[in-house]
Design an enzyme around this catalytic site. Structure first.
Site, PDB file in Angstrom:
ATOM      1  N   CYS A  48     -30.879 119.517 -41.398  1.00 21.13           N
ATOM      2  CA  CYS A  48     -29.716 120.939 -41.250  1.00 21.13           C
ATOM      3  C   CYS A  48     -28.439 120.262 -41.775  1.00 21.13           C
ATOM      4  CB  CYS A  48     -30.082 120.707 -39.974  1.00 21.13           C
ATOM      5  SG  CYS A  48     -29.068 122.243 -38.832  1.00 21.13           S
TER       6      CYS A  48
ATOM      7  N   HIS B  35     -36.835 127.995 -38.536  1.00 23.74           N
ATOM      8  CA  HIS B  35     -35.379 126.887 -38.372  1.00 23.74           C
ATOM      9  C   HIS B  35     -34.111 127.718 -37.852  1.00 23.74           C
ATOM     10  CE1 HIS B  35     -32.922 123.453 -39.639  1.00 23.74           C
ATOM     11  NE2 HIS B  35     -31.405 123.650 -39.959  1.00 23.74           N
ATOM     12  N   GLU B  36     -33.901 128.738 -39.080  1.00 25.18           N
ATOM     13  CA  GLU B  36     -32.858 129.232 -38.534  1.00 25.18           C
ATOM     14  C   GLU B  36     -32.591 129.899 -37.767  1.00 25.18           C
ATOM     15  OE1 GLU B  36     -30.186 129.197 -40.545  1.00 25.18           O
ATOM     16  OE2 GLU B  36     -31.603 127.788 -41.631  1.00 25.18           O
TER      17      GLU B  36
ATOM     18  N   HIS C 228     -31.484 128.454 -35.000  1.00 18.04           N
ATOM     19  CA  HIS C 228     -30.275 128.159 -34.043  1.00 18.04           C
ATOM     20  C   HIS C 228     -30.241 128.998 -33.730  1.00 18.04           C
ATOM     21  CE1 HIS C 228     -28.786 124.376 -37.263  1.00 18.04           C
ATOM     22  NE2 HIS C 228     -29.554 124.865 -38.013  1.00 18.04           N
TER      23      HIS C 228
END
Ligand code: NI
Length: 163
Positions: free
Chosen positions: A92, A134-135, A138
């Protein structure tokens, strides 16, 4: 156009969820342009979430094509369904020099708004599926290292301890 600073763990803003974008205004379009500029200016960067850039909105930009000519912007993205399981290494831009394996769905259906304000569904697998998960994490204030065991997370966090 402008390049945003990429927040670094343990910046507490990385733990705060982004707000829903109600409408794609010129201001939102400007932010997305700057996000892509930031993405393309960074080395080995596949995707960025607005929450990594100090912008508490649910926007992510993705482009891991070799020529950097396949920009994808997802606004208010959500995983609608997922199946299968993968366990591969992730990194990341906000967690320097850490690569650890994380469990993800192998295939996902993601619903998001595009830059024209239209709601679309994306059926993805492979790296794109991993990237989207993953995003979206976030945008929920979750880092990939939050998925590690307590012990592993502790070891990783030792590297980021402040003086
Ligand atoms: Ni990340």
């Amino acid at each position: 156009m402008a390049i945003y600073e990429i927040l670094q763990h343990p910046d507490e803003r990385l733990s705060q969820p982004g707000r829903v974008v109600e409408e794609v205004t010129p201001e939102i379009k400007r932010i997305v342009e700057n996000m892509f500029e930031t993405l393309y200016a960074a080395t080995n960067c596949a995707a960025l979430a607005a929450t990594q850039l100090g912008i508490p909105l649910r926007i992510t930009v993705i482009d891991f094509s070799e020529k950097k000519d396949q920009p994808l912007c997802l606004i208010n993205p959500e995983v609608i369904s997922g199946e299968g399981e993968t366990f591969t290494a992730e990194g990341c831009m906000s967690v320097a020099n850490v690569h650890e394996k994380v469990k993800r769905y192998e295939r996902v259906v993601v619903r998001a708004m595009d830059l024209d304000g239209e709601i679309k569904e994306y059926v993805e697998d492979g790296f794109m599926a991993k990237c989207m998960q993953h995003e979206i994490d976030h945008l929920n204030g979750v880092l990939f290292i939050d998925h590690l065991s307590a012990l592993k997370r502790k070891i990783v966090n030792l590297r980021f301890r402040r003086g």
